[in-house]
Design an enzyme around this catalytic site. Structure first.
Site, PDB file in Angstrom:
ATOM      1  N   ASP A  52       0.853  -1.196   0.000  1.00 24.98           N
ATOM      2  CA  ASP A  52       0.000   0.000   0.000  1.00 24.98           C
ATOM      3  C   ASP A  52       0.887   1.244   0.000  1.00 24.98           C
ATOM      4  O   ASP A  52       1.513   1.567   1.009  1.00 24.98           O
ATOM      5  CB  ASP A  52      -0.890  -0.049   1.255  1.00 24.98           C
ATOM      6  CG  ASP A  52      -1.708   1.218   1.422  1.00 24.98           C
ATOM      7  OD1 ASP A  52      -1.676   2.076   0.514  1.00 24.98           O
ATOM      8  OD2 ASP A  52      -2.379   1.340   2.458  1.00 24.98           O
ATOM      9  N   GLU A 131      30.477  12.089   1.116  1.00 21.42           N
ATOM     10  CA  GLU A 131      31.118  12.075   2.444  1.00 21.42           C
ATOM     11  C   GLU A 131      30.107  12.619   3.455  1.00 21.42           C
ATOM     12  O   GLU A 131      30.032  13.827   3.653  1.00 21.42           O
ATOM     13  CB  GLU A 131      32.327  13.004   2.463  1.00 21.42           C
ATOM     14  CG  GLU A 131      33.328  12.795   1.348  1.00 21.42           C
ATOM     15  CD  GLU A 131      34.430  13.851   1.354  1.00 21.42           C
ATOM     16  OE1 GLU A 131      35.583  13.473   1.188  1.00 21.42           O
ATOM     17  OE2 GLU A 131      34.134  15.057   1.524  1.00 21.42           O
ATOM     18  N   GLU A 133      28.690  13.415   6.993  1.00 25.42           N
ATOM     19  CA  GLU A 133      29.088  13.597   8.392  1.00 25.42           C
ATOM     20  C   GLU A 133      27.868  13.417   9.304  1.00 25.42           C
ATOM     21  O   GLU A 133      26.731  13.564   8.857  1.00 25.42           O
ATOM     22  CB  GLU A 133      29.682  14.992   8.570  1.00 25.42           C
ATOM     23  CG  GLU A 133      30.961  15.171   7.757  1.00 25.42           C
ATOM     24  CD  GLU A 133      31.399  16.623   7.582  1.00 25.42           C
ATOM     25  OE1 GLU A 133      32.587  16.844   7.348  1.00 25.42           O
ATOM     26  OE2 GLU A 133      30.543  17.533   7.671  1.00 25.42           O
ATOM     27  N   GLU A 214      35.286  14.278  13.356  1.00 28.83           N
ATOM     28  CA  GLU A 214      35.216  15.528  12.577  1.00 28.83           C
ATOM     29  C   GLU A 214      35.448  16.728  13.482  1.00 28.83           C
ATOM     30  O   GLU A 214      35.689  16.588  14.681  1.00 28.83           O
ATOM     31  CB  GLU A 214      33.880  15.625  11.817  1.00 28.83           C
ATOM     32  CG  GLU A 214      34.001  15.344  10.318  1.00 28.83           C
ATOM     33  CD  GLU A 214      34.910  16.307   9.551  1.00 28.83           C
ATOM     34  OE1 GLU A 214      35.269  17.375  10.084  1.00 28.83           O
ATOM     35  OE2 GLU A 214      35.281  15.973   8.408  1.00 28.83           O
ATOM     36  N   GLU A 221      32.913  11.094  10.722  1.00 29.94           N
ATOM     37  CA  GLU A 221      32.767  10.818   9.287  1.00 29.94           C
ATOM     38  C   GLU A 221      33.416   9.476   8.970  1.00 29.94           C
ATOM     39  O   GLU A 221      34.479   9.159   9.486  1.00 29.94           O
ATOM     40  CB  GLU A 221      33.439  11.933   8.470  1.00 29.94           C
ATOM     41  CG  GLU A 221      33.327  11.738   6.973  1.00 29.94           C
ATOM     42  CD  GLU A 221      33.978  12.886   6.187  1.00 29.94           C
ATOM     43  OE1 GLU A 221      33.862  14.060   6.596  1.00 29.94           O
ATOM     44  OE2 GLU A 221      34.627  12.589   5.165  1.00 29.94           O
ATOM     45  N   HIS A 270      29.529  16.305   1.372  1.00 23.52           N
ATOM     46  CA  HIS A 270      30.226  16.704   0.144  1.00 23.52           C
ATOM     47  C   HIS A 270      30.089  15.554  -0.847  1.00 23.52           C
ATOM     48  O   HIS A 270      30.158  14.392  -0.447  1.00 23.52           O
ATOM     49  CB  HIS A 270      31.714  16.953   0.413  1.00 23.52           C
ATOM     50  CG  HIS A 270      31.953  17.945   1.516  1.00 23.52           C
ATOM     51  ND1 HIS A 270      33.154  18.104   2.139  1.00 23.52           N
ATOM     52  CD2 HIS A 270      31.122  18.837   2.107  1.00 23.52           C
ATOM     53  CE1 HIS A 270      33.064  19.048   3.060  1.00 23.52           C
ATOM     54  NE2 HIS A 270      31.837  19.501   3.069  1.00 23.52           N
ATOM     55  N   ARG A 340      38.234  25.997   0.347  1.00 25.19           N
ATOM     56  CA  ARG A 340      37.109  25.209   0.842  1.00 25.19           C
ATOM     57  C   ARG A 340      35.884  26.074   1.113  1.00 25.19           C
ATOM     58  O   ARG A 340      34.843  25.580   1.527  1.00 25.19           O
ATOM     59  CB  ARG A 340      37.508  24.429   2.093  1.00 25.19           C
ATOM     60  CG  ARG A 340      38.369  23.243   1.768  1.00 25.19           C
ATOM     61  CD  ARG A 340      38.952  22.572   3.001  1.00 25.19           C
ATOM     62  NE  ARG A 340      40.077  21.737   2.613  1.00 25.19           N
ATOM     63  CZ  ARG A 340      40.021  20.422   2.437  1.00 25.19           C
ATOM     64  NH1 ARG A 340      38.919  19.778   2.642  1.00 25.19           N
ATOM     65  NH2 ARG A 340      41.081  19.740   2.054  1.00 25.19           N
ATOM     66  N   GLU A 358      34.339  18.330  -6.324  1.00 26.98           N
ATOM     67  CA  GLU A 358      33.675  18.068  -5.040  1.00 26.98           C
ATOM     68  C   GLU A 358      32.646  19.177  -4.815  1.00 26.98           C
ATOM     69  O   GLU A 358      33.020  20.340  -4.638  1.00 26.98           O
ATOM     70  CB  GLU A 358      34.705  18.076  -3.900  1.00 26.98           C
ATOM     71  CG  GLU A 358      34.082  17.885  -2.518  1.00 26.98           C
ATOM     72  CD  GLU A 358      35.043  18.192  -1.364  1.00 26.98           C
ATOM     73  OE1 GLU A 358      35.795  19.185  -1.447  1.00 26.98           O
ATOM     74  OE2 GLU A 358      35.015  17.449  -0.374  1.00 26.98           O
ATOM     75  N   ARG A 360      30.232  20.957  -2.427  1.00 32.39           N
ATOM     76  CA  ARG A 360      30.298  20.975  -0.956  1.00 32.39           C
ATOM     77  C   ARG A 360      29.018  21.423  -0.263  1.00 32.39           C
ATOM     78  O   ARG A 360      28.913  21.358   0.945  1.00 32.39           O
ATOM     79  CB  ARG A 360      31.459  21.882  -0.515  1.00 32.39           C
ATOM     80  CG  ARG A 360      32.810  21.309  -0.876  1.00 32.39           C
ATOM     81  CD  ARG A 360      33.943  22.269  -0.536  1.00 32.39           C
ATOM     82  NE  ARG A 360      34.082  22.565   0.881  1.00 32.39           N
ATOM     83  CZ  ARG A 360      34.740  21.812   1.751  1.00 32.39           C
ATOM     84  NH1 ARG A 360      35.330  20.697   1.351  1.00 32.39           N
ATOM     85  NH2 ARG A 360      34.818  22.159   3.021  1.00 32.39           N
TER      86      ARG A 360
END
Ligand code: GLN
Ligand code: MG
Ligand code: MG
Length: 469
Positions: A52, A131, A133, A214, A221, A270, A340, A358, A360
């Site tokens: 269902d 990745e 966290e 982390e 992580e 990320h 970053r 990457e 982020r």
């Protein structure tokens, strides 16, 4: 390709008692239905199992509620958390009338995105490496001020390691704010728990690489190896399940909520991504940071559509408490090999096979099937339409003069803004019928309910700021 008869043999050989059929709902939560072994036969693999669908938020209406769970034999793994021997199979959702993939099934969308990539001729394989966290809490080790009365808007005033303004007393070996990355135990008190998570993930068929504490106190992580889009979305679901279950077995709770603690880093997811064609990487070349032109266009597509993508990669009201300056989470829509603080980072390395971007801004409340598919679609739109991302931003973006900073576009500031952006900017998603309008409308409606609930609820911080006014 695993066949049904191979699985039936495995069931017999290992004396399996139950087969747990699992699928992911639009919000990204894994759901399950357990079959007694007497019902598990060739027919189950050929016809699927009816269930269902009307009770799954964001799916069918009650008057058309029957749906088919179709097991994908390539996803079989054992679940070590149960007293009785239990096998898990991830499923696709089919419409019982047409027998076709249900248009609101996230896993179906991710499969269509992979097929769209192949049909485009741009590549045959998209690799994704998430990745995610998370925080692990118990009621002894971490003490946070529940009313967060130190609320400050100016990031320069935010607490640093030696200014733990919402913690008091002797913290012993506990990590300070932003002090978790990554001193050895006893400051890091979760080594055994994370090792156990990796061991269990390996047993369940997820290839893992590493684990670490982390930056935030109580934040962790685990690294899983890159894989193709659908396979790694599957693995992300197994990853979250294992993290929750092992933490639970240790008498703790894990959360993937992006910003559980005011004043410390939040949890991101990320996502590293690249496209390959005929066994060769297409993102390596002679452009900036050893990238190909095609990769630059991919980044251009991500940046152009970022606000709409946010609806899928940052789909909670809490997501936008993480996307603020000062916590290693990106705000600005720029790219860089060094920085970053940019939304798209090019990891260092000269090996063309490892060339990737990457992204982020995503966080782990994202439904990985929808989030990965949305990013791939944006990137492909960038490549098809040659959307150049402009110059890389190699300075620390927050050091730019305010006038310059203002010129750089940003991610969304709220889930409401993300849903409104998705409503306006959706053609790149519906290209080739990968996402469809009905699915996007239903997703916006589902998530708007969360926005309304959040916006209408008085917040403890409002009591602090306004009660005595
Ligand atoms: N926690 C940071 C984020 O929110 C990332 C920190 C890191 O992995 N370097 O994205
Ligand atoms: Mg990290
Ligand atoms: Mg990273």
């Amino acid at each position: 390709m695993t066949t049904a008869s191979e699985i039936l043999k495995q069931i017999k050989d290992n004396d399996v008692k139950f087969v747990d059929l699992r699928f992911t709902d639009p919000k990204g939560k894994l759901q399950h239905l357990t079959m007694d072994i007497v019902c598990v036969d060739e027919d189950m693999f050929a016809d699927g199992v009816m269930f269902d669908g009307s009770s799954i938020a964001g799916w069918k209406a009650i008057n058309e509620s029957d749906m088919v769970l179709m097991p994908d034999p390539d996803t079989v793994h054992m679940d070590p958390f149960f007293a009785q021997s239990t096998m898990v199979i991830l499923c696709d959702i089919l419409d019982p009338v047409s027998g076709e993939a249900y248009n609101r099934d996230p896993r179906g969308t991710a499969k269509k995105a992979e097929a769209y990539l192949k049909a485009s001729g741009i590549g045959d394989t998209a690799f994704f490496g998430p990745e995610a966290e998370f925080f692990v809490f118990d009621d002894v080790k971490y003490k946070a001020d529940p009313y967060n009365t130190g609320f400050k808007l100016d990031s320069s005033e935010l607490p640093s390691n030696d200014d733990t303004d919402y913690e008091t007393g002797n913290l012993g070996h506990r990590p300070r704010v932003k002090g978790g990355y990554f001193p050895v135990p006893p400051i890091d008190s979760c080594q055994d728990m994370r090792s156990e998570m990796l061991t269990v993930l390996t047993e369940m068929g997820v290839v893992v690489e590493k684990h670490h504490h982390e930056v935030a106190a109580a934040q962790h992580e685990l690294g899983i190896k890159f894989d193709t889009l659908v396979r790694n979305a599957d693995k992300m679901q197994i990853y979250k399940y294992v993290v929750h279950q092992v933490a639970n077995a240790y008498g703790k709770t894990a959360t993937f909520m992006p910003k559980p603690i005011f004043g410390d880093n939040g949890s991101g997811m990320h996502v590293h991504q690249s496209i390959w064609k005929g066994g060769k990487p297409t993102f390596a070349g002679d452009e900036y940071a050893g990238l190909s032109e095609s990769c630059l266009y991919y980044i251009g597509g991500i940046i152009k559509h970022a606000k709409a993508i946010n609806a899928f990669t940052n789909p909670s009201t809490n997501s936008y408490k993480r996307l603020v300056p000062g916590y290693e989470a990106p705000v600005l829509l720029a790219y860089s090999a060094r920085n970053r603080s940019a939304s798209c980072r090019i990891p260092f390395g000269s090996n063309p096979k490892a060339k990737r971007v990457e992204v982020r801004f995503p966080d782990p409340t994202a439904n990985p099937y929808l989030g990965f598919a949305a990013m791939l679609m944006a990137g492909l739109d960038g490549i098809k339409n040659k959307i150049h991302p402009g110059k890389a931003m190699d300075k620390d973006l927050y050091d730019l003069p305010p006038k310059e900073l203002k010129k750089i576009p940003t991610v969304c500031g709220s889930l409401r803004e993300a849903l409104e952006s998705l409503d306006k900017d959706r053609k790149f998603l519906t290209a080739g019928g990968v996402f469809d309008d009905d699915q996007i409308d239903a997703f916006i409606e589902l998530k708007m309910q969360e926005v309304m609930r959040f916006e209408m609820t008085p917040h403890p911080v409002e009591y602090d700021m306004y009660y005595s006014v």
